[in-house]
Design a protein around this motif. Structure first.
Motif, short mmCIF file in Angstrom:
data_model
loop_
_atom_site.label_atom_id
_atom_site.label_comp_id
_atom_site.label_asym_id
_atom_site.label_seq_id
_atom_site.Cartn_x
_atom_site.Cartn_y
_atom_site.Cartn_z
N ALA A 231 92.41 -26.25 33.51
CA ALA A 231 92.70 -25.02 32.67
C ALA A 231 91.95 -23.98 32.67
O ALA A 231 92.33 -22.42 32.73
CB ALA A 231 93.11 -25.50 30.88
N TRP A 232 90.09 -24.45 32.36
CA TRP A 232 89.60 -23.31 32.34
C TRP A 232 89.37 -22.57 33.59
O TRP A 232 89.28 -21.61 33.48
CB TRP A 232 88.27 -24.31 32.10
CG TRP A 232 88.22 -24.72 30.73
CD1 TRP A 232 88.49 -25.08 29.44
CD2 TRP A 232 86.81 -25.37 30.12
NE1 TRP A 232 88.32 -25.68 28.41
CE2 TRP A 232 87.02 -25.83 28.73
CE3 TRP A 232 85.73 -26.49 30.70
CZ2 TRP A 232 86.81 -27.32 28.26
CZ3 TRP A 232 85.08 -27.05 30.15
CH2 TRP A 232 85.16 -27.96 29.00
N PHE B 40 98.12 -23.14 34.97
CA PHE B 40 98.77 -23.57 33.19
C PHE B 40 99.96 -24.50 33.77
O PHE B 40 100.30 -24.09 34.49
CB PHE B 40 99.17 -22.30 32.94
CG PHE B 40 99.34 -22.50 32.14
CD1 PHE B 40 98.56 -23.09 30.01
CD2 PHE B 40 100.82 -22.47 31.47
CE1 PHE B 40 99.44 -22.30 29.01
CE2 PHE B 40 101.39 -22.78 30.24
CZ PHE B 40 100.57 -22.54 29.32
N ALA C 164 93.06 -23.07 21.55
CA ALA C 164 93.33 -23.38 22.90
C ALA C 164 92.50 -22.10 23.70
O ALA C 164 91.61 -21.73 24.14
CB ALA C 164 94.15 -23.40 23.56
N ALA D 155 88.98 -22.65 23.17
CA ALA D 155 88.08 -23.44 23.91
C ALA D 155 88.12 -22.80 25.39
O ALA D 155 86.48 -22.52 26.36
CB ALA D 155 89.19 -24.74 23.73
N MET D 156 89.19 -21.80 25.97
CA MET D 156 88.95 -21.85 26.77
C MET D 156 87.73 -20.20 27.35
O MET D 156 86.75 -20.19 28.04
CB MET D 156 90.53 -20.63 27.31
CG MET D 156 91.45 -21.40 27.47
SD MET D 156 91.87 -22.18 28.92
CE MET D 156 92.11 -20.95 30.43
N GLU E 261 106.50 -22.22 25.38
CA GLU E 261 106.16 -22.50 26.91
C GLU E 261 105.14 -20.96 27.49
O GLU E 261 104.32 -21.28 27.89
CB GLU E 261 106.63 -23.85 27.48
CG GLU E 261 106.48 -25.24 27.21
CD GLU E 261 104.77 -26.02 26.62
OE1 GLU E 261 104.73 -25.70 25.76
OE2 GLU E 261 104.59 -25.97 28.11
N GLN F 292 103.10 -19.24 25.24
CA GLN F 292 101.61 -19.48 25.71
C GLN F 292 100.63 -19.89 26.82
O GLN F 292 99.90 -19.07 26.70
CB GLN F 292 101.44 -21.54 25.78
CG GLN F 292 102.06 -21.87 24.52
CD GLN F 292 101.84 -23.12 24.44
OE1 GLN F 292 100.59 -23.97 24.73
NE2 GLN F 292 102.54 -23.98 23.72
N MET G 181 97.33 -17.44 27.36
CA MET G 181 96.31 -18.17 28.38
C MET G 181 96.61 -17.02 29.60
O MET G 181 94.83 -17.29 30.41
CB MET G 181 96.90 -18.89 28.77
CG MET G 181 97.21 -20.14 27.57
SD MET G 181 96.62 -20.35 26.86
CE MET G 181 94.90 -21.71 27.42
N ARG H 71 95.91 -27.54 27.84
CA ARG H 71 95.71 -25.75 27.20
C ARG H 71 94.28 -25.38 26.44
O ARG H 71 93.24 -24.65 26.16
CB ARG H 71 96.52 -25.82 25.72
CG ARG H 71 97.55 -25.69 25.64
CD ARG H 71 98.51 -25.53 26.99
NE ARG H 71 99.65 -25.08 26.61
CZ ARG H 71 100.60 -25.77 27.93
NH1 ARG H 71 99.96 -26.18 28.68
NH2 ARG H 71 101.89 -25.94 27.33
N GLY H 72 93.34 -26.51 27.83
CA GLY H 72 92.00 -26.28 27.50
C GLY H 72 91.04 -26.53 26.87
O GLY H 72 89.74 -26.52 26.09
N ILE H 73 91.87 -27.56 25.73
CA ILE H 73 91.42 -27.87 24.87
C ILE H 73 90.59 -29.82 25.03
O ILE H 73 91.28 -30.52 25.02
CB ILE H 73 92.44 -28.29 23.70
CG1 ILE H 73 92.32 -26.90 22.83
CG2 ILE H 73 91.80 -29.15 22.36
CD1 ILE H 73 93.54 -26.66 22.13
#
Lengths: 256, 488
Positions: free
Chosen positions: A76-77, A81, A102, A105-106, A155, A158, A162, B444-446
């Motif tokens: 994800a980073w 997605f 989320a 975190a990114m 979805e 989101q 992101m 979702r990156g968590i």
């Protein structure tokens, strides 16, 4: 941007992907179509790093980097997605709280500080409008009690938040009525751009009327048996999978 | 569970206990063991009047006839009551007047390390801690109570139990043991004989207590049991919110904490009692930790009175605790909101008892049990509707969450209805923390560790909503720390 080489994956002892090769360039939209059980959703899950599947052979290169060893969050980073076919409910966790976690975190993975409240709210407002998502859903527990259409719009919302490099839509059209389908597609189209690619997994050609792909691939029994332009989808719709399989000499695969 | 989350489990299970330090301070202690002499020793130390000593002795003699209960779903080797030290207090100069400024700097430092400020000025200025008045109990005694004078202006009494026995004997005599009698149960009776301190709160008629009141319990000395007694009385139309926090050093031997809390709410009065229990839980193999055997009960004595218990239980090696309500007044309401987390090798047998006596009485029970590591978590609840309790209502929801495959969750609800007009609802669920939930968060990156915290906090939300703001934040953090390394 994305290169999949000879990818094999299984769940338990059951091999599902049996040698997938696929190249996705920047800004391209690729559609993966295929009958039930052909491995479409498995491919989406494996790309996102779902550990229920074991990759037994092959490589996945994302911007030149092998991502098979990366955990789902690390992918994800990197900018991958997955819009889930069945979005998951997390009771007691408000949608806005989840999103903020989320996003932060990114940001953390990029060495950025946490997002400011004002900036976050503005972003939510803007992106929610893209898919006509009721902002009231922000205060409700994520996906809990959402309608089928709300879940799918959530979805895509989101995804918009992101801002990934590669968006994978896993049967995002299933369970949507025609109006919702238009809204969701419209949202995705707004996200298209020269640096953002998409893989659109679907059963039906219908979605591709709205999200027009650059390439269409037919996945049968764990392999891509035919690739073409957007007209391939129309051909499939007209003739069904059976004729395509006959063409490539795989009638028995559909039966099994 | 996948191997990646298993790693996280391992890390979580071994997370560190932050409050495990020991304060090196000279103590004035009784020799170990229990006898009439020790009871007299404690009473004498506190310069108690005869009636108090008599009450203690009555309890002690009754205790000798009692057997330790074995019905709880917890397992531990027999406790040797003769090895416990029943009184330990930091030494201080008794000739000097005791004020907040006289608190031993070492003790003050201990509380500061725990995030509790005993400096009123700093609290008022918003520099340290939340805007709450604190009674600090260190081992067997209260070492200081803040904002006593300010509260007294409104008629609110907030002081240590020892002080209350001296200064307000008529109130103590009237209410002590009125909810939990000295003969109530093995641990409560033991407490009645040897209790050393605790807090006393009295809110006079019509007064809404202007600030949250709180007691912070700290066990420091080795081999010492802590036996505190708390009594809160809210007169007609009065209300207060009370918070309780607890921690103890890390030690290899188990220590006993047998407290009693009594609440009395008269007509239209309301008491909200919140606990964050974070006693040392023992190590991963179950060595050490506090035995937390506590009796907490509130009596809604008056019409339309209201008692609400909220507890977040994350510590102790064994928890045996059932904060209860006796709904005597018509239209009275009892509530119990609980989060109990057992990780490592912790065991908890906790729940509530709601006894409906008055008409139109209502009770709500929301219990969230989380088991991780090799923890065992039991919900035990009893709802009793007496004959005269017309139109009583109860709603019970108890949810269990399992993290990993070495832990357990158990539910024992008892329902006893003697009036046909009663309306009862009971809901119960057990779930495993979902792999699909974790993957959803991951994608979702968590990271998994944060995802578990997120999911568990969501699971507990209904209970955290009941906590005062600052406590809710602390509870969330505490849960995350306690969970570290125990997913799976």
């Amino acid at each position: 941007m994305l290169e999949i080489r000879n990818l094999h994956a299984r769940i338990d002892d059951h091999e599902i992907l049996k040698g997938i090769d696929l190249k996705v360039g920047p800004g391209e939209v690729h559609s993966i179509m295929g009958p039930n059980g052909s491995g479409k959703s498995t491919l989406a899950s494996v790309l996102a790093g779902n550990e229920n599947y074991e990759v037994t052979e092959g490589e996945i290169l994302f911007n030149g980097k092998d991502i098979l060893e990366l955990a789902p969050e690390e992918r994800a980073w990197e900018g991958i997605f997955l819009a889930f076919q069945y979005p998951v409910e997390i009771p007691g966790v408000a949608t806005s709280y989840f999103l903020k976690a989320a996003l932060n975190a990114m940001r953390k993975s990029k060495g950025l500080p946490e997002i400011e409240a004002g900036e976050f709210l503005e972003m939510v407002r803007k992106k929610a409008a893209m898919v006509a998502l009721d902002e009231k859903l922000m205060t409700r527990a994520i996906n809990e009690g959402f309608s089928g259409g709300e879940k799918k719009r959530n979805e895509v919302f989101q995804m918009a938040m992101m801002e990934p490099k590669l968006g994978i839509l896993d049967e995002t059209d299933s369970g949507l009525d025609i109006d919702a389908l238009k809204i969701v597609s419209d949202g995705v189209n707004q996200l298209r751009g020269p640096d953002r690619s998409f893989i659109v997994v679907t059963h039906y050609q219908r979605l591709l009327d709205y999200i027009v792909p650059d390439f269409v691939h037919v996945l049968v029994n764990g392999r891509i048996v035919k690739s073409g332009g957007k007209e391939l989808a129309l051909e499939l719709e007209k003739k069904g999978y059976a004729s395509i399989l006959a063409e490539v000499g795989m009638q028995e695969s559909l039966a099994s | 569970m996948s191997s990646a989350s298993n790693d996280t489990i391992a890390r979580w299970a071994s997370s560190e206990y932050k409050y495990g330090f020991v304060t090196d301070i000279e103590a004035d202690s009784a020799p170990p063991g229990l006898s009439e002499d020790i009871v007299r020793f404690i009473s004498a130390k506190k310069k108690e009047p005869d009636w108090m000593l008599e009450w203690r002795l009555k309890a002690y003699r009754h205790w000798l006839t009692m057997k330790e209960p074995t019905w709880a779903n917890v397992h531990y080797p027999p406790i040797d009551y003769q090895k416990i030290v029943y009184y330990s207090a930091p030494k201080r100069d008794e000739d000097k007047p005791q004020s907040l400024d006289d608190i031993d700097p070492k003790i003050r430092e201990t509380y500061e390390k725990l995030g509790i400020s005993l400096k009123e000025q700093e609290v008022l200025a918003g520099i340290a801690g939340a805007n709450v008045a604190v009674d600090a109990v260190f081992d067997s005694v209260s070492v200081g109570t803040t904002f006593k004078d300010k509260l007294a202006e409104m008629g609110v009494i907030f002081c240590s139990m020892s002080e209350a026995v001296q200064e307000h004997p008529e109130l103590v005599r009237k209410y002590l043991g009125s909810v939990v009698p000295y003969s109530d149960n093995f641990f409560a009776t033991l407490n009645s004989a040897v209790f050393s301190d605790g807090s006393f709160v009295f809110i006079p008629e019509g007064v809404k207590c202007p600030m949250d009141l709180s007691t912070y319990f700290r066990i420091n000395a080795a081999s010492t049991g802590q036996f505190e007694r708390t009594l809160i009385v809210a007169e007609k139309g009065a209300s207060c919110s009370y918070l309780e926090g607890c921690t103890a050093p890390m030690r290899d031997e188990n220590q006993l904490h047998a407290a009693v809390v009594e609440l009395v709410a008269l007509d239209d009065a309301s008491i909200k009692y919140s606990t964050i229990q974070n006693w040392y839980p023992g190590d991963e193999d179950g060595k050490g930790g506090i035995y937390n055997f506590v009796t907490k009960r509130g009596k809604c004595a008056g019409r339309s009175s209201h008692i609400s218990w909220t507890q977040v239980e994350t510590g102790s090696s064994i928890t045996w605790k059932y904060p209860s309500c006796i709904l005597q007044g018509d239209n009275s309401v009892g509530e119990f909101y609980s989060v109990a987390l057992t990780g490592r090798k912790q065991q908890a047998d906790t729940g509530t008892k709601m006894v409906h006596i008055g008409k139109n009485t209502k009770s709500y029970i929301i219990s969230k049990g989380i088991s991780a590591g090799r923890g065992q978590n039991t919900y035990r609840g009893q709802v009793k509707i007496q004959k005269g309790a017309e139109n009583a209502r109860n709603f019970t929801q108890c949810d269990s969450m399992l993290i990993g495959d070495k832990c357990g969750a158990h539910t024992f609800p008892y329902i006893e209805v003697k009036n046909a007009t009663a309306h009862m609802e009971h809901e119960a669920t057990t779930s495993k923390i979902g792999e699909d939930q974790l993957f959803y968060c991951n994608s979702r990156g968590i990271p998994t560790e944060d995802a578990v915290g997120l999911i568990v906090n969501g699971f507990c939300k209904e209970v955290f909503n009941e906590l005062p703001m600052e406590f809710a934040v602390e509870a969330k953090k505490l849960l995350e720390v306690s969970l570290e390394g125990s997913v799976g």
